[in-house]
Design a protein around this motif. Structure first.
Motif, mmCIF file in Angstrom:
data_model
loop_
_atom_site.group_PDB
_atom_site.id
_atom_site.type_symbol
_atom_site.label_atom_id
_atom_site.label_comp_id
_atom_site.label_asym_id
_atom_site.label_seq_id
_atom_site.Cartn_x
_atom_site.Cartn_y
_atom_site.Cartn_z
ATOM 1 N N PRO A 171 0.777 -1.240 0.000
ATOM 2 C CA PRO A 171 0.000 0.000 0.000
ATOM 3 C C PRO A 171 0.808 1.291 0.000
ATOM 4 N N ASN A 172 2.067 1.217 0.412
ATOM 5 C CA ASN A 172 2.913 2.416 0.369
ATOM 6 C C ASN A 172 3.677 2.535 -0.953
ATOM 7 N N GLY A 173 3.456 1.583 -1.849
ATOM 8 C CA GLY A 173 4.105 1.618 -3.146
ATOM 9 C C GLY A 173 5.571 1.249 -3.134
ATOM 10 N N ARG A 174 6.048 0.754 -2.004
ATOM 11 C CA ARG A 174 7.478 0.489 -1.870
ATOM 12 C C ARG A 174 7.921 -0.793 -2.581
ATOM 13 N N TYR A 175 7.047 -1.804 -2.569
ATOM 14 C CA TYR A 175 7.407 -3.085 -3.168
ATOM 15 C C TYR A 175 6.313 -3.615 -4.091
ATOM 16 N N ALA A 176 6.758 -4.331 -5.116
ATOM 17 C CA ALA A 176 5.877 -5.225 -5.858
ATOM 18 C C ALA A 176 6.007 -6.582 -5.183
ATOM 19 N N VAL A 177 4.916 -7.347 -5.152
ATOM 20 C CA VAL A 177 4.953 -8.681 -4.546
ATOM 21 C C VAL A 177 4.514 -9.690 -5.598
ATOM 22 N N VAL A 178 5.461 -10.496 -6.059
ATOM 23 C CA VAL A 178 5.162 -11.521 -7.057
ATOM 24 C C VAL A 178 4.700 -12.793 -6.360
ATOM 25 N N MET A 179 3.535 -13.290 -6.766
ATOM 26 C CA MET A 179 3.039 -14.572 -6.276
ATOM 27 C C MET A 179 3.639 -15.668 -7.156
ATOM 28 N N ALA A 180 4.757 -16.205 -6.711
ATOM 29 C CA ALA A 180 5.439 -17.263 -7.463
ATOM 30 C C ALA A 180 4.840 -18.596 -7.041
ATOM 31 N N SER A 181 3.786 -18.994 -7.727
ATOM 32 C CA SER A 181 2.959 -20.126 -7.322
ATOM 33 C C SER A 181 3.715 -21.452 -7.288
ATOM 34 N N LEU A 182 4.365 -21.793 -8.392
ATOM 35 C CA LEU A 182 5.072 -23.071 -8.446
ATOM 36 C C LEU A 182 6.410 -23.029 -7.713
ATOM 37 N N ASP A 183 7.021 -21.854 -7.640
ATOM 38 C CA ASP A 183 8.278 -21.709 -6.897
ATOM 39 C C ASP A 183 8.050 -21.723 -5.387
ATOM 40 N N ARG A 184 6.782 -21.570 -4.974
ATOM 41 C CA ARG A 184 6.416 -21.528 -3.550
ATOM 42 C C ARG A 184 7.171 -20.397 -2.840
ATOM 43 N N GLU A 185 6.993 -19.198 -3.413
ATOM 44 C CA GLU A 185 7.665 -18.018 -2.858
ATOM 45 C C GLU A 185 6.788 -16.775 -3.000
ATOM 46 N N LEU A 186 6.969 -15.860 -2.055
ATOM 47 C CA LEU A 186 6.517 -14.485 -2.205
ATOM 48 C C LEU A 186 7.775 -13.669 -2.458
ATOM 49 N N VAL A 187 7.840 -13.033 -3.614
ATOM 50 C CA VAL A 187 9.065 -12.318 -3.974
ATOM 51 C C VAL A 187 8.795 -10.812 -3.973
ATOM 52 N N PHE A 188 9.431 -10.122 -3.039
ATOM 53 C CA PHE A 188 9.289 -8.671 -2.926
ATOM 54 C C PHE A 188 10.315 -8.014 -3.852
ATOM 55 N N ARG A 189 9.824 -7.159 -4.762
ATOM 56 C CA ARG A 189 10.671 -6.578 -5.788
ATOM 57 C C ARG A 189 10.506 -5.058 -5.852
ATOM 58 N N ASP A 190 11.459 -4.411 -6.519
ATOM 59 C CA ASP A 190 11.320 -2.990 -6.809
ATOM 60 C C ASP A 190 10.107 -2.827 -7.733
ATOM 61 N N PRO A 191 9.165 -1.921 -7.429
ATOM 62 C CA PRO A 191 7.930 -1.842 -8.204
ATOM 63 C C PRO A 191 8.105 -1.306 -9.627
ATOM 64 N N HIS A 192 9.291 -0.789 -9.944
ATOM 65 C CA HIS A 192 9.532 -0.238 -11.284
ATOM 66 C C HIS A 192 10.472 -1.123 -12.099
ATOM 67 N N THR A 193 11.614 -1.488 -11.511
ATOM 68 C CA THR A 193 12.601 -2.300 -12.233
ATOM 69 C C THR A 193 12.331 -3.800 -12.075
ATOM 70 N N MET A 194 11.586 -4.162 -11.040
ATOM 71 C CA MET A 194 11.283 -5.555 -10.682
ATOM 72 C C MET A 194 12.520 -6.310 -10.188
ATOM 73 N N LYS A 195 13.526 -5.576 -9.775
ATOM 74 C CA LYS A 195 14.696 -6.208 -9.163
ATOM 75 C C LYS A 195 14.307 -6.794 -7.808
ATOM 76 N N THR A 196 14.788 -8.003 -7.511
ATOM 77 C CA THR A 196 14.440 -8.688 -6.271
ATOM 78 C C THR A 196 15.026 -7.975 -5.057
ATOM 79 N N ILE A 197 14.167 -7.738 -4.050
ATOM 80 C CA ILE A 197 14.593 -7.141 -2.784
ATOM 81 C C ILE A 197 14.683 -8.227 -1.705
ATOM 82 N N LYS A 198 13.640 -9.047 -1.626
ATOM 83 C CA LYS A 198 13.632 -10.134 -0.653
ATOM 84 C C LYS A 198 12.741 -11.277 -1.149
ATOM 85 N N THR A 199 13.169 -12.490 -0.895
ATOM 86 C CA THR A 199 12.364 -13.666 -1.227
ATOM 87 C C THR A 199 11.912 -14.342 0.061
ATOM 88 N N GLU A 200 10.609 -14.547 0.188
ATOM 89 C CA GLU A 200 10.047 -15.205 1.366
ATOM 90 C C GLU A 200 9.489 -16.577 0.961
#
Length: 401
Positions: A171-200
């Motif tokens: 909600p603060n626009g800081r991260y994009a969150v990719v629902m990586a369904s088959l990888d079984r991950e939530l991947v937090f990325r830069d919302p513009h470049t989509m560079k990975t910030i953290k993988t959960e």
């Protein structure tokens, strides 16, 4: 003569005082009569009705735009209340065709396809960016995101992102969150470049849909293939809760929060209904049956109703938030497979993809009448109606605040 004048003056003073006392008594008596007439009980005054307590302002996630109305998460989504960012964008319906690897672009005024855009392998959803400026096509098996400029309708260079089944934004626009369904991950990325910030990493299977709490501090995620729900701390980017749904074979899908922010609704295509969850407490949810193959959840522009697509029976159920019950069910002529979609900017049309019928449905939200059935590519899925009202996007096919 002098004594008589004094007597006259005294008499007049006494008469004046008596008159004033009588007037005061009359006024007091009048007040008592009014109270008696109003309450029916002498000597008892009617108490003022206290004003209903107002909810305290929401202390949102740091950096998040302030909540406009603590009683209504969707207060910014009123009919045609378009952000200055999107007010000049042409109105279109963008349909990702999962098996055709294309996006069909529909003119909602004519119900005709005006363009077909080639994209990557297995596009699942068309997702508005947090800043409303870009539409991201989630090419799940192509492992890319294709950006579309909604001002021109032109696609840009694909960005490499692994397993992007679905996409959300904090909600603060800081991260994009990719629902990586088959990888079984939530991947937090830069919302513009989509560079990975953290993988959960997650221990459930099939993370796919989500929605955020009213304060944005956590979000609820559905895990389709293991029938589970996750609770994720937004700021810490960490799973803080997990539970198995109390239904054998549960397959949770879309997630939406109630306007007052007190409950989450989770569509379940195998339980044939919506789970009603207290997100704060994250206790066991209750099932509300809606129809076979319950799949997508969409809020009306006045925040009073929610449209529930039942993919397995070709219907749409209408849930009334105020009455806390289902009030209507709309049947598509000749059936169909209503899946994901969105509501037009003016709130008058509900657009849904026909997942197994290579078509899109336009439904009148006032009557439930089917307005159009538009043939598209194979396997249409998470279509986006764009632009829509709202200050910013939380992702999916358009969750706006």
């Amino acid at each position: 003569m002098h004594r008589n004048r004094n007597l006259t003056t005294s008499t007049l003073a006494a008469l004046t005082a008596l008159t004033a006392l009588t007037a005061l008594s009359a006024l007091a008596a009048c007040g008592t009569e009014t109270t008696r007439d109003r309450t029916g009980d002498t000597g008892v005054t009617e108490a003022a009705v206290p004003a209903p307590p107002k909810r305290k302002p929401v202390q949102g996630l740091p950096g998040m735009p302030p909540v406009l109305d603590p009683e209504d998460v969707y207060a910014a989504d009123r009919p045609n209340k378009l952000s200055p960012v999107v007010k000049d964008f042409p109105s279109r319906v963008y349909v990702p065709n999962t098996e055709s690897d294309t996006v069909s672009v529909i003119d909602p005024k004519t119900y005709e396809i005006i363009e077909t855009i080639p994209v990557g392998r297995q596009p699942q959803h068309v997702v508005p960016s947090w800043d409303l400026k870009t539409l991201w096509v989630n090419n799940n098996r192509g492992h890319t995101l294709t950006p579309i400029d909604p001002r021109t309708g032109k696609a840009g260079k694909p960005v490499e992102v692994h397993d992007p089944y679905n996409l959300y934004f904090t909600p603060n626009g800081r991260y994009a969150v990719v629902m990586a369904s088959l990888d079984r991950e939530l991947v937090f990325r830069d919302p513009h470049t989509m560079k990975t910030i953290k993988t959960e990493p997650v221990t459930c299977y099939g993370v796919n849909h989500a929605d955020f709490s009213i304060d944005g501090r956590y979000f609820i995620v559905s895990c389709e293939f293991s029938g589970e729900l996750l609770k994720v701390d937004t700021e810490k980017m960490k799973v803080v809760g997990q539970q198995k749904l109390p239904f054998d074979g549960a397959m949770p899908q879309d997630v939406k929060i109630s306007p007052d922010g007190k409950r989450f609704y989770i569509a379940d295509m195998m339980a044939d209904g919506m789970w009603v969850l207290d997100g704060d407490k994250f206790t066991e949810p209750k099932l509300l049956p809606t129809g076979k193959g319950t799949h997508g959840l969409y809020i009306s522009r006045d925040s009073r109703e929610m449209y529930v697509s039942n993919r397995g029976e070709g219907t749409v159920s209408v849930f009334d938030f105020t009455q806390n019950k289902l009030t209507k069910k709309w049947h598509l002529p000749d059936g169909g497979s209503p899946d994901m979609g969105g509501v037009s900017a003016d709130g008058k049309v509900l657009w849904l993809s026909g997942r197994y019928d290579s078509e899109v449905y336009a439904i009148d939200t006032r009557t439930g009448t089917q307005l159009a059935r538009v043939p598209v590519g194979s396997g249409p899925h998470g279509l986006a109606v764009y632009p829509q009202p709202g200050r910013y996007s939380l992702g999916h096919t358009g969750i706006f605040r």
